[in-house]
Enzyme design. Structure first.
Site, PDB file in Angstrom:
ATOM      1  N   LYS A 108       3.625  23.867  43.286  1.00 21.86           N
ATOM      2  CA  LYS A 108       1.816  23.897  43.977  1.00 21.86           C
ATOM      3  C   LYS A 108       1.540  25.364  42.675  1.00 21.86           C
ATOM      4  O   LYS A 108      -0.286  25.103  42.658  1.00 21.86           O
ATOM      5  CB  LYS A 108       1.865  24.650  45.633  1.00 21.86           C
ATOM      6  CG  LYS A 108       2.107  23.665  46.147  1.00 21.86           C
ATOM      7  CD  LYS A 108       1.299  22.321  46.936  1.00 21.86           C
ATOM      8  CE  LYS A 108       1.451  21.873  48.135  1.00 21.86           C
ATOM      9  NZ  LYS A 108       3.060  21.541  47.537  1.00 21.86           N
TER      10      LYS A 108
HETATM   11  C1  LIG Z   1       3.539  20.043  48.526  1.00 27.49           C
HETATM   12  C2  LIG Z   1       4.744  19.896  47.853  1.00 27.49           C
HETATM   13  C3  LIG Z   1       5.139  18.256  47.732  1.00 27.49           C
HETATM   14  C4  LIG Z   1       4.447  17.600  48.096  1.00 27.49           C
HETATM   15  O1  LIG Z   1       3.563  17.382  47.075  1.00 27.49           O
HETATM   16  P1  LIG Z   1       1.793  16.456  48.284  1.00 27.49           P
HETATM   17  O2  LIG Z   1       0.421  16.343  46.652  1.00 27.49           O
HETATM   18  O3  LIG Z   1       1.437  17.097  48.803  1.00 27.49           O
HETATM   19  O4  LIG Z   1       2.179  14.872  48.376  1.00 27.49           O
HETATM   20  C5  LIG Z   1       6.352  18.309  46.910  1.00 27.49           C
HETATM   21  N1  LIG Z   1       7.254  19.250  46.805  1.00 27.49           N
HETATM   22  C6  LIG Z   1       7.354  19.931  46.576  1.00 27.49           C
HETATM   23  C7  LIG Z   1       8.194  21.284  46.615  1.00 27.49           C
HETATM   24  C8  LIG Z   1       5.637  20.946  48.058  1.00 27.49           C
HETATM   25  O5  LIG Z   1       5.337  21.977  47.483  1.00 27.49           O
END
Ligand SMILES: *Cc1c(COP(=O)(O)O)cnc(C)c1O
Length: 490
Positions: A108
């Site tokens: 993120k």
């Molecule tokens: C948010 C997240 C995901 C999923 O990503 P999306 O964009 O919501 O599909 C997978 N792994 C981790 C560690 C995340 O923080």
């Protein structure tokens, strides 16, 4: 070609800066680009991450000046602990794209390190002088990454809602210890879907928004419903491909597959955009955990969220309503906004919808859906460590397992790139148990021991956590979210 943006549920087109500021459209649709710029691959082979980022973002953000954009890309990615930003680690015939070297140790950060700047510049471009308040629902990682990105950013406030019992102990500590004069963190009694629905309903509450507006406050979002979150994620699909070209693992124009651990469908949607921009992607493997709504969808064409919500060791993927799926459906239906309005209405009222048959076959040409249950995920973490001395976090392990199964079950011999979305140190209990069996150590001792045994260095942000003060303790019910926002802002 000048790209503009439109909602998946209406006709109006707006500019990039307007879309980034609004986050979500008034009628609840998501903003999508009206065209996909084409990228000259050869041009990118020897570029750095930041340069590739500029090449891509400049095409999607025509109102942003070159200086502005280069400046904010620099500031955002200087915060990463490795100069490559998103390096590819290869072992065996696997390629792991490590997206967790940012300030909060999850992928993120790639988007949320830059989003605050995109929002600030957008506000300037739109002559907005109101205070910008970021409302965010989190399944664990978005919250901290957004807090880190927006803390003390002038003229903004950020309010994060997390499922109080639905995140890992480290994720919770990361959020509840956040410092900053403009940050608010609230636990909710409920799961991520409740938090996300609460945020969406605040966004579509006209009366409430007008009241805020009269106090010179506008709301925006740091969730991947914001197009400003998605665009920076397109970059690492290109950069990882180019890294493999540089290493000689593939030749330019060879097609590859990406496996993406998926929750809200934002990350994998960015891969879909990369494909539309000309990156030679054969398949996007959509990896789910036991909350396998998407796996069922790819199999049957029916999206059905009416099922038990399962808490797993990959909590950031514990999601039953994948918001960004709406964007994919919109593109895959040839921009049929009426269809999207109907499907989303059905999702809202019945909790399920079925797409037309011809659309389904188009989607399955590109996407392959599968999932890994808890037991398989733990097993994979143990196996990969044993075989390659590499420690997977549980989300990445879900993807790894899905990729292994795909290779086993198909004759596809293309190169596979697996997205690694979090540092294993964010989920020390599950990782330790998977490799070394159960331990009753407390979490920080466990982290020390994990590092010791695997010879990994504990990331700096985790070390700091141990002595951090807990500043945010409030937990509310999910139907009190609007009141809570009102209390903070009005
Ligand atoms: C948010 C997240 C995901 C999923 O990503 P999306 O964009 O919501 O599909 C997978 N792994 C981790 C560690 C995340 O923080």
């Amino acid at each position: 070609m000048n790209i503009s943006y439109k909602s998946t549920r209406s006709d109006k087109t707006i500019t990039a800066s307007q879309a980034i500021l609004k986050g979500i459209s008034d009628e609840g649709g998501l903003f999508v680009p009206t065209a996909f710029p084409q990228i000259d691959l050869e041009n990118l082979v020897h570029k750095s991450y930041k340069e590739i980022c500029y090449s891509i973002l400049s095409k999607y953000l025509p109102e942003f000046s070159e200086n502005h954009l280069k400046d904010i890309i620099g500031k955002a990615y200087d915060k990463f602990s490795v100069p490559k930003v998103a390096p590819v680690v290869s072992f065996g015939n696997r390629h792991i794209l490590e997206l967790f070297h940012g300030p909060t140790l999850a992928f993120k950060d790639v988007a949320l390190s830059i989003l605050p700047y995109l929002i600030q510049v957008s506000a300037k471009l739109q002559n907005v002088e109101d205070k910008i308040v970021i409302l965010t629902a989190t399944s664990g990682d978005t919250g901290k990454a957004a807090l880190e990105g927006f803390a003390n950013v002038e003229n903004t406030k950020i309010i994060v809602f997390y499922p109080s019992e639905g995140v890992s102990s480290i994720q919770k500590r990361q959020m509840t210890s956040q410092v900053g004069n403009n940050v608010y963190v609230l636990g909710i009694e409920g799961n991520f879907d409740d938090a996300q629905n609460g945020v969406k309903s605040i966004f579509s509450n006209k009366e409430f928004k007008e009241k805020l507006k009269s106090e010179k406050i506008i709301l925006s979002s740091a969730n991947s419903i914001n197009i400003g979150r998605l665009l920076p994620q397109v970059v690492y699909y290109f950069s990882s491909y180019m890294e493999l070209v540089q290493k000689g693992a593939i030749a330019l124009n060879d097609s590859v597959n990406f496996t993406v651990p998926t929750g809200n469908f934002g990350d994998i949607l960015a891969g879909y955009y990369a494909k539309k921009m000309g990156l030679p992607i054969h398949k996007l493997l959509c990896a789910s955990n036991s909350n396998n709504v998407l796996y069922d969808f790819f199999k049957t064409g029916t999206y059905n969220k009416n099922r038990e919500f399962i808490k797993t060791i990959s909590p950031s993927m514990d999601i039953l309503i994948s918001s960004n799926f709406e964007r994919m459906l919109y593109h895959a239906s040839n921009n049929d906004q009426e269809l999207i309005v109907n499907l989303m209405e059905e999702l809202n009222t019945k909790g399920s919808y079925t797409i037309p048959e011809e659309m389904k076959s188009g989607i399955s040409e590109l996407f392959y859906g599968s999932y890994s249950d808890e037991e398989s995920t733990k097993k994979v973490i143990g196996q990969v460590y044993e075989e390659y001395n590499y420690v997977l976090d549980p989300h990445t392990a879900v993807a790894y397992k899905v990729c292994e199964d795909y290779v086993k079950n198909t004759s596809d011999e293309r190169t596979n790139i697996i997205l690694s979305t979090a540092s294993p140190f964010k989920f020390p209990e599950a990782v330790y148990e998977s490799i070394f069996k159960n331990s009753d150590l407390e979490v920080y001792e466990l982290i020390d021991k994990l590092a010791q045994k695997t010879s990994l260095t504990i990331p700096e942000p985790i070390k700091k956590l141990k002595d951090s003060a807990i500043l945010h303790k409030k937990v509310i019910s999910s139907d009190e979210m609007k009141e809570a926002v009102g209390e903070i802002l009005l």
